[in-house]
Motif scaffolding. Structure first.
Motif, PDB file in Angstrom:
ATOM      1  N   GLU A  52      49.843 -18.046  26.593  1.00 24.45           N
ATOM      2  CA  GLU A  52      50.495 -19.057  25.606  1.00 24.45           C
ATOM      3  C   GLU A  52      51.166 -18.041  24.647  1.00 24.45           C
ATOM      4  OE1 GLU A  52      50.243 -21.977  25.279  1.00 24.45           O
ATOM      5  OE2 GLU A  52      48.761 -22.696  26.918  1.00 24.45           O
ATOM      6  N   GLY A  53      52.570 -18.507  24.775  1.00 23.74           N
ATOM      7  CA  GLY A  53      53.244 -17.271  24.028  1.00 23.74           C
ATOM      8  C   GLY A  53      53.402 -16.082  24.386  1.00 23.74           C
ATOM      9  N   THR A  54      52.845 -15.114  23.723  1.00 24.08           N
ATOM     10  CA  THR A  54      52.857 -13.671  24.448  1.00 24.08           C
ATOM     11  C   THR A  54      51.443 -13.242  24.509  1.00 24.08           C
ATOM     12  OG1 THR A  54      52.802 -12.764  22.092  1.00 24.08           O
ATOM     13  CG2 THR A  54      54.797 -13.079  23.039  1.00 24.08           C
ATOM     14  N   ARG A  55      50.448 -14.094  24.469  1.00 18.77           N
ATOM     15  CA  ARG A  55      49.000 -13.942  24.485  1.00 18.77           C
ATOM     16  C   ARG A  55      48.588 -14.243  25.840  1.00 18.77           C
ATOM     17  NH1 ARG A  55      45.528 -15.995  19.909  1.00 18.77           N
ATOM     18  NH2 ARG A  55      45.602 -13.905  19.114  1.00 18.77           N
ATOM     19  N   PRO A  56      47.701 -13.515  26.717  1.00 19.19           N
ATOM     20  CA  PRO A  56      46.916 -14.218  27.916  1.00 19.19           C
ATOM     21  C   PRO A  56      45.945 -14.820  27.375  1.00 19.19           C
ATOM     22  CG  PRO A  56      46.780 -11.775  27.787  1.00 19.19           C
ATOM     23  CD  PRO A  56      47.590 -12.080  26.872  1.00 19.19           C
ATOM     24  N   VAL A  57      45.528 -16.069  27.712  1.00 23.64           N
ATOM     25  CA  VAL A  57      44.314 -16.739  27.391  1.00 23.64           C
ATOM     26  C   VAL A  57      43.637 -17.171  28.801  1.00 23.64           C
ATOM     27  CG1 VAL A  57      43.390 -18.761  26.138  1.00 23.64           C
ATOM     28  CG2 VAL A  57      45.292 -17.618  25.320  1.00 23.64           C
ATOM     29  N   LEU A  58      42.288 -16.922  28.847  1.00 22.01           N
ATOM     30  CA  LEU A  58      41.581 -17.603  30.121  1.00 22.01           C
ATOM     31  C   LEU A  58      40.826 -18.906  29.689  1.00 22.01           C
ATOM     32  CD1 LEU A  58      42.328 -14.922  31.236  1.00 22.01           C
ATOM     33  CD2 LEU A  58      39.992 -14.533  32.093  1.00 22.01           C
ATOM     34  N   VAL A  59      40.844 -19.942  30.363  1.00 23.17           N
ATOM     35  CA  VAL A  59      40.245 -21.141  30.023  1.00 23.17           C
ATOM     36  C   VAL A  59      39.615 -21.644  31.342  1.00 23.17           C
ATOM     37  CG1 VAL A  59      41.781 -21.897  28.123  1.00 23.17           C
ATOM     38  CG2 VAL A  59      42.410 -22.659  30.396  1.00 23.17           C
ATOM     39  N   GLU A  60      38.770 -22.520  31.151  1.00 21.19           N
ATOM     40  CA  GLU A  60      37.940 -23.349  32.301  1.00 21.19           C
ATOM     41  C   GLU A  60      38.453 -24.566  32.364  1.00 21.19           C
ATOM     42  OE1 GLU A  60      33.623 -24.511  33.718  1.00 21.19           O
ATOM     43  OE2 GLU A  60      33.660 -23.800  31.892  1.00 21.19           O
ATOM     44  N   LEU A  61      38.801 -24.990  33.711  1.00 18.72           N
ATOM     45  CA  LEU A  61      39.291 -26.017  34.165  1.00 18.72           C
ATOM     46  C   LEU A  61      38.029 -26.992  34.979  1.00 18.72           C
ATOM     47  CD1 LEU A  61      42.831 -25.398  35.621  1.00 18.72           C
ATOM     48  CD2 LEU A  61      42.341 -26.109  33.044  1.00 18.72           C
ATOM     49  N   GLN A  62      37.805 -28.156  34.559  1.00 12.24           N
ATOM     50  CA  GLN A  62      36.770 -28.854  35.228  1.00 12.24           C
ATOM     51  C   GLN A  62      37.194 -30.130  35.803  1.00 12.24           C
ATOM     52  OE1 GLN A  62      34.422 -29.559  31.634  1.00 12.24           O
ATOM     53  NE2 GLN A  62      33.607 -27.457  31.560  1.00 12.24           N
TER      54      GLN A  62
ATOM     55  N   ALA B 263      58.661 -15.901  18.386  1.00 10.32           N
ATOM     56  CA  ALA B 263      58.664 -16.554  19.495  1.00 10.32           C
ATOM     57  C   ALA B 263      57.978 -17.908  19.391  1.00 10.32           C
ATOM     58  CB  ALA B 263      57.637 -15.595  20.362  1.00 10.32           C
ATOM     59  N   ALA B 264      58.509 -18.854  20.214  1.00 10.74           N
ATOM     60  CA  ALA B 264      58.020 -20.385  20.226  1.00 10.74           C
ATOM     61  C   ALA B 264      56.776 -20.360  21.444  1.00 10.74           C
ATOM     62  CB  ALA B 264      59.259 -21.181  20.673  1.00 10.74           C
ATOM     63  N   ASP B 265      56.205 -21.234  21.049  1.00 13.30           N
ATOM     64  CA  ASP B 265      54.967 -21.320  21.927  1.00 13.30           C
ATOM     65  C   ASP B 265      53.976 -20.392  21.739  1.00 13.30           C
ATOM     66  OD1 ASP B 265      55.579 -23.843  23.314  1.00 13.30           O
ATOM     67  OD2 ASP B 265      56.851 -22.780  24.910  1.00 13.30           O
ATOM     68  N   GLU B 266      53.860 -19.740  20.739  1.00 10.26           N
ATOM     69  CA  GLU B 266      52.752 -18.823  20.440  1.00 10.26           C
ATOM     70  C   GLU B 266      51.820 -19.476  19.873  1.00 10.26           C
ATOM     71  OE1 GLU B 266      51.205 -15.727  20.942  1.00 10.26           O
ATOM     72  OE2 GLU B 266      53.250 -14.769  20.452  1.00 10.26           O
ATOM     73  N   ILE B 267      50.690 -19.110  19.751  1.00  5.74           N
ATOM     74  CA  ILE B 267      49.201 -19.731  19.384  1.00  5.74           C
ATOM     75  C   ILE B 267      48.476 -18.765  18.637  1.00  5.74           C
ATOM     76  CG2 ILE B 267      49.387 -21.319  21.402  1.00  5.74           C
ATOM     77  CD1 ILE B 267      46.670 -19.995  22.429  1.00  5.74           C
TER      78      ILE B 267
ATOM     79  N   LEU C  83      53.698 -17.255  13.090  1.00  4.86           N
ATOM     80  CA  LEU C  83      54.935 -17.263  12.233  1.00  4.86           C
ATOM     81  C   LEU C  83      55.879 -16.255  12.707  1.00  4.86           C
ATOM     82  CD1 LEU C  83      53.676 -17.433   8.765  1.00  4.86           C
ATOM     83  CD2 LEU C  83      54.620 -19.243   9.964  1.00  4.86           C
ATOM     84  N   GLY C  84      55.584 -15.258  13.705  1.00  6.48           N
ATOM     85  CA  GLY C  84      56.264 -14.233  14.295  1.00  6.48           C
ATOM     86  C   GLY C  84      56.358 -12.997  13.352  1.00  6.48           C
ATOM     87  N   GLY C  85      54.984 -12.739  12.838  1.00  3.51           N
ATOM     88  CA  GLY C  85      54.844 -11.483  12.137  1.00  3.51           C
ATOM     89  C   GLY C  85      54.884 -11.332  10.633  1.00  3.51           C
TER      90      GLY C  85
END
Length: 455
Positions: free
Chosen positions: A300-310, A258-262, A82-84
């Motif tokens: 994603e938005g302001t947050r770094p996220v690590l994911v696995e690509l298969q 911020a848009a695209d925040e998760i 929601l932005g805070g």
């Protein structure tokens, strides 16, 4: 056709007259009265005509107004999206697949807001009050001071909100609301548009925050007219795969943040639990290094996220090879395959290609191009990428690698989870992260030669 009424006004004092005269009766000046030009040309029935409205108060861009106060829900992931926190008199639209957990999330949020002091009303148009109470009992929320209603008549709902004067109203869902001044059935375009307009404008006038739940179509877009998304202040999508317990709340529009925040949640037997470190959760099921498996460091938005690509590449028994993608853009995959063949001489003709983002995550940023190319080449060459390596970078049609934003944040997140090396594009500001070996590569041909040999 009746002739439009003409008016005259004095340029000195502004007095209005029905006919012209040489001297103004208001201020006494001579030759200051002139005929008024209409604000709109054309017939009065089709245009605004000559009638004028009242002047609107204008202000300049400089202001000393404080930012709007926010109310925290107690769910950190929801407050982040929601932005805070919740802004007073804001309109929020929440969409998602059926059964994904929208009602569960909003009931938990309503309980948290009510416990924090906001007077909250939950209006259900799809379920009876007894069903909502059963869900609240299962989630352990029966002690929250939330008021329930089961109603679909828009006039009755607005009358109740005007009498009760809540600070937050949740409408589940906007497709079930109907207005008695419109003849079409509930859920139709005209009904959805009218209900959204009435609820949004009522919230602005009465200083009530309103949350609208929206159904989605087969392609994942919120059903109904697109104008509904333009009316509200914030549009949130609740995403996730049925086979995974992870749920992602994504902001695609937010006038107050911020848009695209998760925000990441985990579906449990007692409702949705917050996931404060999504990278560790998405990588928790990752086993030993295998061909086709690559870890992507994304933002994603302001947050770094690590994911696995298969990725999986196998000979195709059909004349037309298959291209199947889950969690990424299929047209982008076609572009990567074309660049690998045209610029690096690595064909995928006669091969089925499957690409999957593990954990039910959906990736939209172009920075995943290099990780996808690495996963495809790893699967094709039957070679594993080192387990402690993360990959990110954007691929251009010329085969060059373009630097991406927030490289340092990506590397810091990877370092926190135990990764010791990274493959990234050359150029831009070189990030310096202790104990992280950074291999910067200029183009895709060099990447293929350095990582996979001559191809």
């Amino acid at each position: 056709m009746a002739k439009a009424k003409t008016s005259f006004s004095c340029s000195a004092c502004g007095s209005v007259f029905n006919k012209w005269s040489g001297r103004c009766d208001g201020c006494g000046d001579w030759n200051t009265i002139s005929e008024d030009a209409g604000i709109s040309a054309g017939p009065s029935k089709a245009t605004l005509g000559n009638s004028k409205g009242k002047s609107v108060h204008l202000t300049d861009l400089s202001t000393e107004e404080a930012p709007p106060p926010r109310t925290l829900s107690g769910l950190a992931e929801l407050d982040r999206v929601l932005g805070g926190g919740l802004v007073p008199a804001s309109a929020i639209l929440v969409g998602g697949d059926p059964g994904i957990g929208k009602s569960t999330l909003l009931l938990q949020a309503a309980a948290q807001f009510a416990r924090s002091g906001l007077k909250t009303i939950y209006v259900s148009g799809e379920e009876a009050s007894a069903q909502v109470r059963m869900r609240a009992q299962r989630l352990g929320l029966t002690d929250a001071p939330v008021q329930l209603a089961a109603e679909t008549n828009l006039r009755d709902i607005l009358t109740t909100l005007e009498q009760e004067k809540p600070q937050l109203a949740i409408i589940d869902s906007i497709q079930t609301m109907w207005s008695d001044n419109i003849g079409s059935a509930p859920g139709s375009v005209s009904q959805v548009r009218a209900a959204a307009h009435e609820l949004t404008s009522f919230a602005k006038r009465k200083n009530i925050s309103v949350v609208l739940v929206g159904h989605v179509t087969k392609d994942g877009q919120i059903a109904g007219p697109r104008v509904v998304e333009h009316m509200v202040d914030t549009v949130l999508y609740f995403e996730g795969e049925r086979g995974h317990q992870f749920r992602v709340l994504r902001a695609v529009k937010n006038r107050f943040g911020a848009a695209d925040e998760i925000g990441v949640f985990e579906m449990t037997g007692k409702g949705l639990a917050e996931v404060l470190n999504p990278s560790a959760l998405f990588l928790s099921e990752r086993g030993e290094p295998a061909p086709g498996s690559v870890v992507f460091a994304g933002i994603e938005g302001t947050r770094p996220v690590l994911v696995e690509l298969q990725a999986l590449v196998a000979p195709s028994p059909h004349a037309q090879p298959r291209r199947a993608v889950v969690g990424w853009d299929s047209s982008r995959l076609a572009m990567i395959l074309a660049v690998l063949e045209a610029r690096c001489g690595i064909p995928f003709t006669g091969l089925d290609v499957y690409l999957n983002v593990a954990g039910g995550m959906k990736i939209n940023e172009p920075a995943a191009d290099l990780a996808v190319a690495a996963a495809l080449l790893s699967a094709r060459e039957d070679t594993s990428i080192p387990a402690e390596t993360v990959v990110f970078g954007e691929i251009s049609l010329s085969g060059a690698l373009r630097p991406v934003s927030q490289s340092e944040n990506r590397l810091k997140e990877a370092q926190k989870l135990g990764f010791t090396s990274a493959i990234a594009p050359k150029g831009g500001k070189s990030p310096t992260v202790p104990n992280m070996a950074l291999n910067q590569i200029g183009d895709l041909t060099q990447f293929v030669g350095d990582i996979f040999g001559a191809g």
